[in-house]
Design a protein around this motif. Structure first.
Motif, mmCIF file in Angstrom:
data_model
loop_
_atom_site.group_PDB
_atom_site.id
_atom_site.type_symbol
_atom_site.label_atom_id
_atom_site.label_comp_id
_atom_site.label_asym_id
_atom_site.label_seq_id
_atom_site.Cartn_x
_atom_site.Cartn_y
_atom_site.Cartn_z
ATOM 1 N N ILE A 61 12.837 60.341 40.278
ATOM 2 C CA ILE A 61 12.366 61.516 39.463
ATOM 3 C C ILE A 61 11.536 62.538 40.073
ATOM 4 N N LEU A 62 11.592 63.329 39.811
ATOM 5 C CA LEU A 62 10.371 64.313 40.585
ATOM 6 C C LEU A 62 9.448 65.008 39.348
ATOM 7 N N VAL A 63 8.482 65.251 39.862
ATOM 8 C CA VAL A 63 7.313 65.696 38.030
ATOM 9 C C VAL A 63 6.185 65.739 38.271
ATOM 10 N N ARG A 64 5.903 67.170 38.459
ATOM 11 C CA ARG A 64 4.246 67.970 38.336
ATOM 12 C C ARG A 64 3.016 67.733 37.677
ATOM 13 N N LEU A 65 2.420 67.165 38.063
ATOM 14 C CA LEU A 65 1.291 66.703 37.324
ATOM 15 C C LEU A 65 0.259 68.222 37.209
ATOM 16 N N GLY A 66 -0.048 69.168 35.989
ATOM 17 C CA GLY A 66 -0.754 69.859 35.646
ATOM 18 C C GLY A 66 -1.348 69.657 36.668
ATOM 19 N N PRO A 67 -2.032 71.527 36.702
ATOM 20 C CA PRO A 67 -2.882 72.322 37.809
ATOM 21 C C PRO A 67 -4.220 71.443 37.144
ATOM 22 N N ASP A 68 -4.338 70.909 36.173
ATOM 23 C CA ASP A 68 -5.776 71.135 35.155
ATOM 24 C C ASP A 68 -6.010 69.944 35.449
ATOM 25 N N GLN A 69 -4.922 69.075 35.729
ATOM 26 C CA GLN A 69 -5.373 67.418 35.377
ATOM 27 C C GLN A 69 -6.050 66.599 36.724
ATOM 28 N N ASP A 70 -7.598 66.420 36.078
ATOM 29 C CA ASP A 70 -8.333 65.879 37.359
ATOM 30 C C ASP A 70 -8.296 64.630 37.335
ATOM 31 N N SER A 71 -7.680 63.362 36.581
ATOM 32 C CA SER A 71 -8.442 62.402 36.034
ATOM 33 C C SER A 71 -8.057 61.520 37.391
ATOM 34 N N MET A 72 -6.880 62.183 38.156
ATOM 35 C CA MET A 72 -6.324 61.135 39.623
ATOM 36 C C MET A 72 -7.276 61.681 40.941
ATOM 37 N N ALA A 73 -7.200 62.870 40.642
ATOM 38 C CA ALA A 73 -7.852 63.648 41.658
ATOM 39 C C ALA A 73 -8.568 63.206 43.312
ATOM 40 N N ASP A 74 -9.092 62.025 42.960
ATOM 41 C CA ASP A 74 -9.619 61.780 44.086
ATOM 42 C C ASP A 74 -8.461 60.577 45.044
ATOM 43 N N THR A 75 -7.817 60.895 44.119
ATOM 44 C CA THR A 75 -6.749 60.097 45.355
ATOM 45 C C THR A 75 -5.215 61.717 45.412
ATOM 46 N N ALA A 132 -14.876 60.156 36.477
ATOM 47 C CA ALA A 132 -15.720 60.801 35.285
ATOM 48 C C ALA A 132 -14.644 61.309 33.949
ATOM 49 N N HIS A 133 -13.581 60.510 34.555
ATOM 50 C CA HIS A 133 -12.748 59.834 33.638
ATOM 51 C C HIS A 133 -12.502 58.266 32.919
ATOM 52 N N LEU A 134 -12.483 57.749 31.323
ATOM 53 C CA LEU A 134 -13.188 56.235 31.288
ATOM 54 C C LEU A 134 -11.618 55.267 31.080
ATOM 55 N N PRO A 135 -12.061 54.219 31.804
ATOM 56 C CA PRO A 135 -10.800 53.651 31.328
ATOM 57 C C PRO A 135 -10.120 53.781 29.498
ATOM 58 N N ARG A 136 -9.118 53.481 29.836
ATOM 59 C CA ARG A 136 -8.121 53.518 28.484
ATOM 60 C C ARG A 136 -7.152 51.856 28.203
ATOM 61 N N ALA A 137 -6.651 51.426 26.984
ATOM 62 C CA ALA A 137 -6.392 50.227 26.844
ATOM 63 C C ALA A 137 -5.022 50.782 25.730
ATOM 64 N N ILE A 138 -4.011 49.918 26.188
ATOM 65 C CA ILE A 138 -2.961 50.196 25.350
ATOM 66 C C ILE A 138 -2.350 49.116 24.601
ATOM 67 N N ARG A 139 -2.609 48.906 23.457
ATOM 68 C CA ARG A 139 -2.320 47.417 23.151
ATOM 69 C C ARG A 139 -0.200 47.001 23.600
ATOM 70 N N ILE A 140 0.037 46.367 24.030
ATOM 71 C CA ILE A 140 1.709 46.082 23.781
ATOM 72 C C ILE A 140 1.853 44.348 22.720
ATOM 73 N N LYS A 141 3.184 44.925 21.910
ATOM 74 C CA LYS A 141 3.638 44.245 20.682
ATOM 75 C C LYS A 141 4.143 43.579 21.239
ATOM 76 N N ALA A 142 4.056 42.435 20.728
ATOM 77 C CA ALA A 142 4.938 40.922 20.746
ATOM 78 C C ALA A 142 6.528 41.659 20.372
ATOM 79 N N GLY A 143 7.072 41.161 21.874
ATOM 80 C CA GLY A 143 8.538 41.599 21.856
ATOM 81 C C GLY A 143 8.504 42.680 22.789
ATOM 82 N N GLN A 144 7.731 43.640 22.683
ATOM 83 C CA GLN A 144 7.975 45.046 23.247
ATOM 84 C C GLN A 144 7.918 44.705 24.977
#
Length: 168
Positions: A61-75, A132-144
């Protein structure tokens, strides 16, 4: 693909191509954006190219990155078009780039990040290439299942091209 690269588009797709849907909504590289999976159009990719990228042609599938979305801009530059393999994710390649379902301000959205999975604590760490963008974390629920959060692996991207001269 030709249109994304600013080239002439063949009138008929070749027999060895796969129609890959381009999702109408944009995806984030920063705070998540809602992605509704409305198909804008189909782009034809060579079957051999998809396989060489390690993508399942039936899950591409193809998706477009928003024009103002720069957190991955170094890549990945803002406004790029990304090719995702949406095959169910069972494991994460450390520091691989993925589309991730994430909650922000009480709503679910999608973002593109490098991922690191801490299996012991069941925490998915989302990393940006832009310092310029800090890391974030997502906790994966048990069994998820991991596939509930990780929507797909980014296998290719093309930067946004300027509009042709004379185009509005």
């Amino acid at each position: 693909v030709a249109e994304l690269l600013g080239e002439d588009i063949p009138l008929t797709p070749a027999a060895d191509t796969v129609p890959v849907p381009l999702v109408e909504d944009r995806i984030a590289a920063g705070p998540p954006i809602y992605l509704a999976d409305h198909i804008d159009r189909y782009e034809h990719f060579p079957y051999a190219m998809l396989r060489s990228l390690g993508a399942n042609p039936r899950q591409a599938i193809l998706v477009r990155l928003g024009p103002d979305q720069d957190s991955m801009a170094d890549t990945i530059p803002p406004g790029s078009t990304l090719l995702l393999d949406r095959s169910p994710i069972r494991e994460v390649t450390p520091r691989g780039i993925y589309a991730v379902r994430e909650e922000a301000a009480g709503e679910m959205g999608c973002t593109v990040k490098r991922l690191v999975l801490d299996e012991g604590s069941r925490v998915l760490i989302l990393l940006s290439d832009n310092p310029a963008h800090l890391p974030r974390a997502i906790r994966i629920k048990a069994g998820q299942p991991l596939a509930d959060i990780v929507l797909g692996r980014v296998v290719w991207w093309a930067p946004a091209w300027p509009a042709p001269r004379g185009a509005l």
